[in-house]
Design a protein around this motif. Sequence first.
Motif, PDB file in Angstrom:
ATOM      1  N   ASN A  47      32.629  47.243  32.345  1.00 57.34           N
ATOM      2  CA  ASN A  47      31.500  47.251  31.411  1.00 57.34           C
ATOM      3  C   ASN A  47      31.197  48.636  30.868  1.00 57.34           C
ATOM      4  N   ILE A  48      31.521  49.675  31.650  1.00 58.66           N
ATOM      5  CA  ILE A  48      31.293  51.049  31.166  1.00 58.66           C
ATOM      6  C   ILE A  48      32.588  51.675  30.660  1.00 58.66           C
ATOM      7  N   GLU A  49      33.609  50.822  30.481  1.00 65.71           N
ATOM      8  CA  GLU A  49      34.906  51.221  29.923  1.00 65.71           C
ATOM      9  C   GLU A  49      35.644  52.231  30.791  1.00 65.71           C
ATOM     10  N   ASP A  50      35.392  52.165  32.096  1.00 67.61           N
ATOM     11  CA  ASP A  50      36.187  52.941  33.051  1.00 67.61           C
ATOM     12  C   ASP A  50      37.321  52.026  33.510  1.00 67.61           C
ATOM     13  N   ASN A  51      38.303  51.846  32.628  1.00 62.68           N
ATOM     14  CA  ASN A  51      39.340  50.857  32.863  1.00 62.68           C
ATOM     15  C   ASN A  51      40.242  51.175  34.052  1.00 62.68           C
ATOM     16  N   PHE A  52      40.466  52.449  34.294  1.00 61.35           N
ATOM     17  CA  PHE A  52      41.323  52.812  35.429  1.00 61.35           C
ATOM     18  C   PHE A  52      40.706  52.336  36.742  1.00 61.35           C
ATOM     19  N   SER A  53      39.418  52.641  36.931  1.00 56.47           N
ATOM     20  CA  SER A  53      38.735  52.208  38.159  1.00 56.47           C
ATOM     21  C   SER A  53      38.637  50.691  38.221  1.00 56.47           C
ATOM     22  N   ALA A  54      38.332  50.067  37.080  1.00 54.92           N
ATOM     23  CA  ALA A  54      38.216  48.605  37.035  1.00 54.92           C
ATOM     24  C   ALA A  54      39.529  47.953  37.482  1.00 54.92           C
ATOM     25  N   PHE A  55      40.645  48.479  36.990  1.00 54.00           N
ATOM     26  CA  PHE A  55      41.957  47.944  37.354  1.00 54.00           C
ATOM     27  C   PHE A  55      42.179  48.018  38.867  1.00 54.00           C
ATOM     28  N   GLN A  56      41.824  49.157  39.449  1.00 59.14           N
ATOM     29  CA  GLN A  56      42.011  49.346  40.894  1.00 59.14           C
ATOM     30  C   GLN A  56      41.149  48.376  41.696  1.00 59.14           C
ATOM     31  N   TYR A  57      39.920  48.166  41.260  1.00 59.28           N
ATOM     32  CA  TYR A  57      39.030  47.251  41.985  1.00 59.28           C
ATOM     33  C   TYR A  57      39.495  45.807  41.860  1.00 59.28           C
ATOM     34  N   TYR A  58      39.930  45.406  40.672  1.00 57.09           N
ATOM     35  CA  TYR A  58      40.448  44.042  40.497  1.00 57.09           C
ATOM     36  C   TYR A  58      41.689  43.827  41.366  1.00 57.09           C
ATOM     37  N   LYS A  59      42.520  44.838  41.420  1.00 63.10           N
ATOM     38  CA  LYS A  59      43.739  44.753  42.234  1.00 63.10           C
ATOM     39  C   LYS A  59      43.394  44.568  43.708  1.00 63.10           C
ATOM     40  N   ARG A  60      42.400  45.310  44.176  1.00 60.61           N
ATOM     41  CA  ARG A  60      41.961  45.187  45.564  1.00 60.61           C
ATOM     42  C   ARG A  60      41.290  43.845  45.812  1.00 60.61           C
ATOM     43  N   ALA A  61      40.515  43.369  44.828  1.00 58.11           N
ATOM     44  CA  ALA A  61      39.854  42.081  44.968  1.00 58.11           C
ATOM     45  C   ALA A  61      40.871  40.960  45.087  1.00 58.11           C
ATOM     46  N   MET A  62      41.944  41.044  44.318  1.00 62.57           N
ATOM     47  CA  MET A  62      42.999  40.036  44.381  1.00 62.57           C
ATOM     48  C   MET A  62      43.660  40.047  45.760  1.00 62.57           C
ATOM     49  N   LYS A  63      43.846  41.240  46.292  1.00 69.32           N
ATOM     50  CA  LYS A  63      44.482  41.387  47.608  1.00 69.32           C
ATOM     51  C   LYS A  63      43.612  40.812  48.721  1.00 69.32           C
ATOM     52  N   HIS A  64      42.302  41.012  48.629  1.00 73.44           N
ATOM     53  CA  HIS A  64      41.389  40.609  49.695  1.00 73.44           C
ATOM     54  C   HIS A  64      40.698  39.267  49.418  1.00 73.44           C
ATOM     55  N   SER A  65      41.119  38.601  48.348  1.00 70.81           N
ATOM     56  CA  SER A  65      40.499  37.336  47.984  1.00 70.81           C
ATOM     57  C   SER A  65      40.718  36.279  49.056  1.00 70.81           C
ATOM     58  N   LYS A  66      39.654  35.504  49.312  1.00 67.66           N
ATOM     59  CA  LYS A  66      39.757  34.394  50.273  1.00 67.66           C
ATOM     60  C   LYS A  66      39.674  33.047  49.560  1.00 67.66           C
ATOM     61  N   SER A  67      39.742  33.078  48.242  1.00 68.93           N
ATOM     62  CA  SER A  67      39.725  31.829  47.475  1.00 68.93           C
ATOM     63  C   SER A  67      40.651  31.974  46.277  1.00 68.93           C
ATOM     64  N   TYR A  68      41.221  30.862  45.843  1.00 69.97           N
ATOM     65  CA  TYR A  68      42.103  30.913  44.673  1.00 69.97           C
ATOM     66  C   TYR A  68      41.322  31.323  43.428  1.00 69.97           C
ATOM     67  N   GLU A  69      40.078  30.867  43.328  1.00 66.95           N
ATOM     68  CA  GLU A  69      39.274  31.160  42.142  1.00 66.95           C
ATOM     69  C   GLU A  69      39.057  32.657  41.970  1.00 66.95           C
ATOM     70  N   LEU A  70      38.731  33.346  43.061  1.00 64.25           N
ATOM     71  CA  LEU A  70      38.524  34.790  42.970  1.00 64.25           C
ATOM     72  C   LEU A  70      39.830  35.492  42.616  1.00 64.25           C
ATOM     73  N   SER A  71      40.918  35.044  43.202  1.00 67.07           N
ATOM     74  CA  SER A  71      42.226  35.613  42.890  1.00 67.07           C
ATOM     75  C   SER A  71      42.563  35.408  41.419  1.00 67.07           C
ATOM     76  N   PHE A  72      42.266  34.215  40.912  1.00 65.18           N
ATOM     77  CA  PHE A  72      42.542  33.892  39.507  1.00 65.18           C
ATOM     78  C   PHE A  72      41.774  34.823  38.575  1.00 65.18           C
ATOM     79  N   PHE A  73      40.469  34.967  38.794  1.00 65.17           N
ATOM     80  CA  PHE A  73      39.665  35.787  37.895  1.00 65.17           C
ATOM     81  C   PHE A  73      40.042  37.271  38.006  1.00 65.17           C
ATOM     82  N   SER A  74      40.462  37.699  39.189  1.00 66.15           N
ATOM     83  CA  SER A  74      40.927  39.077  39.344  1.00 66.15           C
ATOM     84  C   SER A  74      42.157  39.311  38.477  1.00 66.15           C
ATOM     85  N   LYS A  75      43.097  38.369  38.498  1.00 62.58           N
ATOM     86  CA  LYS A  75      44.297  38.469  37.658  1.00 62.58           C
ATOM     87  C   LYS A  75      43.930  38.425  36.177  1.00 62.58           C
TER      88      LYS A  75
END
Length: 241
Positions: free
Chosen positions: A161-189
């Motif tokens: 939302n603040i256009e810090d895309n580098f950090s956003a990418f890293q957080y989404y990547k970590r969220a996908m790794k630690h996801s405990k549901s398919y839905e969270l993994s899907f939205f992270s991707k």
Amino acid sequence: STPLYSSAASDVYKRQLLDCIEKASIAIQRHPESKWQDDAYILVGKARLYGSEFPEAIETFKWINKFGENKDIQHLALFQLIRTFCEAYEFKNAQAVIAYLENEKISDDNLLIYFLNKAYYYQKIEENTAIAENLEMAVKHLKRNPDRGRIEFMAGQAHQNIEDNFSAFQYYKRAMKHSKSYELSFFSKLYMVEVAPMNALSHEKKTLKHFKKLLNDRKNIDHKDKIYYRTFSFCESKTTI
């Protein structure tokens, strides 16, 4: 991030919330010297909050802060007080509690809850940079929290939302790794592709290819509308640059 509760949920869980208050109150009355008394009061306050009984919740958390046996329990009450003030649209009072806590020594075990509630306050008053900053701090104190993936995803959204895309990418990547549901993994991707660095997705064709791959995955059949929406938004953003 999503709100802690909704008024509709308050009605649905009204019986369970009343049951929680009754049982916690029994513990308080029958065991006034118990070391768990403050924890019981915290439960009562939370139940009042979730039941949309904001004045009662505020009084309960204030009582714990005044008479609690130790700083940790007092701080927990104040964190919940921030949340309650936000739900009651008493933002000046929420800000006053935050200002007070800025000068307090908060234990490592409590810092995650503190930063999450601060982030929620800033979300309510729509200060995007402060949301991202506090979620970033919250992530640093996740440890083995069961909601780790969800909180990392929230941090990704905040930084996007603040256009810090580098950090956003890293957080989404970590969220996908630690996801405990398919839905969270899907939205992270889904969101990750929009903020991927140029060396990961060098041009628009690769981005669109990624969206197409998501569309063709049978597991995403219930999410096709969301994929189409993100694809359209991505294409539109490129044509307006």
